[in-house]
Design an enzyme around this catalytic site. Sequence first.
Site, PDB file in Angstrom:
ATOM      1  CB  SER A 153      28.277  66.091 -27.909  1.00 51.72           C
ATOM      2  OG  SER A 153      29.499  66.788 -27.778  1.00 51.72           O
ATOM      3  CE1 TYR A 166      26.660  68.639 -22.968  1.00 46.93           C
ATOM      4  CE2 TYR A 166      28.718  67.917 -23.982  1.00 46.93           C
ATOM      5  CZ  TYR A 166      27.456  68.490 -24.085  1.00 46.93           C
ATOM      6  OH  TYR A 166      27.003  68.900 -25.329  1.00 46.93           O
TER       7      TYR A 166
HETATM    8  N1  NAD Z   1      26.265  74.196 -28.971  1.00 46.65           N
HETATM    9  C1  NAD Z   1      27.154  73.254 -29.155  1.00 46.65           C
HETATM   10  O1  NAD Z   1      28.306  73.515 -29.537  1.00 46.65           O
HETATM   11  C2  NAD Z   1      26.784  71.805 -28.936  1.00 46.65           C
HETATM   12  C3  NAD Z   1      27.733  70.836 -29.304  1.00 46.65           C
HETATM   13  C4  NAD Z   1      27.423  69.493 -29.127  1.00 46.65           C
HETATM   14  C5  NAD Z   1      26.197  69.125 -28.625  1.00 46.65           C
HETATM   15  N2  NAD Z   1      25.282  70.085 -28.271  1.00 46.65           N
HETATM   16  C6  NAD Z   1      24.001  69.615 -27.745  1.00 46.65           C
HETATM   17  O2  NAD Z   1      22.949  70.249 -28.409  1.00 46.65           O
HETATM   18  C7  NAD Z   1      21.806  70.301 -27.547  1.00 46.65           C
HETATM   19  C8  NAD Z   1      21.260  71.713 -27.531  1.00 46.65           C
HETATM   20  O3  NAD Z   1      22.220  72.594 -26.964  1.00 46.65           O
HETATM   21  P1  NAD Z   1      22.378  74.115 -27.402  1.00 46.65           P
HETATM   22  O4  NAD Z   1      23.776  74.314 -27.770  1.00 46.65           O
HETATM   23  O5  NAD Z   1      21.309  74.514 -28.331  1.00 46.65           O
HETATM   24  O6  NAD Z   1      22.188  74.840 -25.972  1.00 46.65           O
HETATM   25  P2  NAD Z   1      21.028  75.793 -25.433  1.00 46.65           P
HETATM   26  O7  NAD Z   1      21.371  76.038 -24.010  1.00 46.65           O
HETATM   27  O8  NAD Z   1      20.850  76.946 -26.349  1.00 46.65           O
HETATM   28  O9  NAD Z   1      19.725  74.887 -25.546  1.00 46.65           O
HETATM   29  C9  NAD Z   1      19.430  73.841 -24.658  1.00 46.65           C
HETATM   30  C10 NAD Z   1      17.932  73.706 -24.580  1.00 46.65           C
HETATM   31  O10 NAD Z   1      17.582  72.618 -23.697  1.00 46.65           O
HETATM   32  C11 NAD Z   1      16.573  73.086 -22.833  1.00 46.65           C
HETATM   33  N3  NAD Z   1      16.488  72.301 -21.598  1.00 46.65           N
HETATM   34  C12 NAD Z   1      17.401  72.226 -20.585  1.00 46.65           C
HETATM   35  N4  NAD Z   1      16.927  71.433 -19.613  1.00 46.65           N
HETATM   36  C13 NAD Z   1      15.705  70.982 -20.022  1.00 46.65           C
HETATM   37  C14 NAD Z   1      14.723  70.133 -19.454  1.00 46.65           C
HETATM   38  N5  NAD Z   1      14.902  69.582 -18.250  1.00 46.65           N
HETATM   39  N6  NAD Z   1      13.596  69.889 -20.161  1.00 46.65           N
HETATM   40  C15 NAD Z   1      13.403  70.451 -21.375  1.00 46.65           C
HETATM   41  N7  NAD Z   1      14.289  71.271 -21.956  1.00 46.65           N
HETATM   42  C16 NAD Z   1      15.426  71.535 -21.274  1.00 46.65           C
HETATM   43  C17 NAD Z   1      16.944  74.533 -22.572  1.00 46.65           C
HETATM   44  O11 NAD Z   1      15.876  75.264 -21.980  1.00 46.65           O
HETATM   45  C18 NAD Z   1      17.259  74.967 -24.006  1.00 46.65           C
HETATM   46  O12 NAD Z   1      16.075  75.223 -24.717  1.00 46.65           O
HETATM   47  C19 NAD Z   1      22.283  69.791 -26.181  1.00 46.65           C
HETATM   48  O13 NAD Z   1      21.924  68.424 -26.046  1.00 46.65           O
HETATM   49  C20 NAD Z   1      23.785  69.924 -26.273  1.00 46.65           C
HETATM   50  O14 NAD Z   1      24.462  69.011 -25.448  1.00 46.65           O
HETATM   51  C21 NAD Z   1      25.560  71.402 -28.414  1.00 46.65           C
END
Ligand code: NAD
Length: 268
Positions: A153, A166
């Site tokens: 991130s 986080y």
């Molecule tokens: N959306 C953003 O702006 C953003 C920015 C920076 C980083 N991220 C990172 O991207 C990644 C995905 O996030 P996203 O935005 O798609 O959110 P999201 O909530 O749509 O997806 C997260 C996914 O992780 C899964 N998950 C959670 N706990 C789990 C576990 N114990 N075992 C297996 N799967 C699990 C959830 O079920 C979901 O499928 C994360 O690591 C997040 O920190 C997102």
Amino acid sequence: MAEKKLSGQTALVTGANSGIGEGVAISLGEAGANVVVNYVVNPDAANAVVDRIKAAGGNAVAIQADVSKEDQVISMFQQAVQQFGTIDILVNNAGLQRDAKFHEMTLAQWQLVIDINLTGQFLCAREAVREFLRRGMVADRSVALGKIICMSSVHELIPWGGHANYATSKGGIKMLMQSLAQEYGGQKIRVNSICPGAIKTPINKSAWDTPEAYNSLMTLIPYNRIGVPEDIGKLAVFLASDDSDYITGASIFIDGGMTVFEGFSTGG
Ligand SMILES: NC(=O)c1ccc[n+]([C@@H]2O[C@H](COP(=O)([O-])OP(=O)(O)OC[C@H]3O[C@@H](n4cnc5c(N)ncnc54)[C@H](O)[C@@H]3O)[C@@H](O)[C@H]2O)c1
């Protein structure tokens, strides 16, 4: 039709039934990889991703595992290898937030985020490296023994008050990624991080789902739009393919310029 840069390879994407993971799984499938769609809850959403990859001519399977549980991660990799023969690409994507002011943060909130976001990446990367070493090089498939992509991130760089658990997990991913790149570069395993800024997914819905929130978010993004999972999918395909063969140990920011700190554009 897009060139199938990942034909004959197998990718495992954690948390692939939502948001960024879903977008990455679909992009990797479109690039020709067999895809393991990991999920922990909501099998219907995981099966929908599998169906979408298959409808586009690819091959995919959904496998349930909580990435923070060692026995479930080991079993997931065993099932994946049984299904597709090996794993060539790991995308360590699963993650969540449990936000709180630091002095009000419970140990449970801290531990859950570290367990899933950081220890989950350790457990999956360890199984992936074990599988890469077991399998050995396969001529004509990839010049690398294996590729690991960590979903970090902008918060591996930008401190984030109210989200100390986080931000700490993402800072930890940076050192995990670089240590693995250093330790296994000689064996041709490439390890890199994708560092998204604001991507439109359920995790940050409150930051984009009203005009007020969206406009406030735009003050942080010089390029003036929110990212979408497809933006991340394209980068994941590049990092998984031999096109990026000389890239390892890198954090690649994909954030519309968030990390150039727009607030300083008028002198700070
Ligand atoms: N959306 C953003 O702006 C953003 C920015 C920076 C980083 N991220 C990172 O991207 C990644 C995905 O996030 P996203 O935005 O798609 O959110 P999201 O909530 O749509 O997806 C997260 C996914 O992780 C899964 N998950 C959670 N706990 C789990 C576990 N114990 N075992 C297996 N799967 C699990 C959830 O079920 C979901 O499928 C994360 O690591 C997040 O920190 C997102």
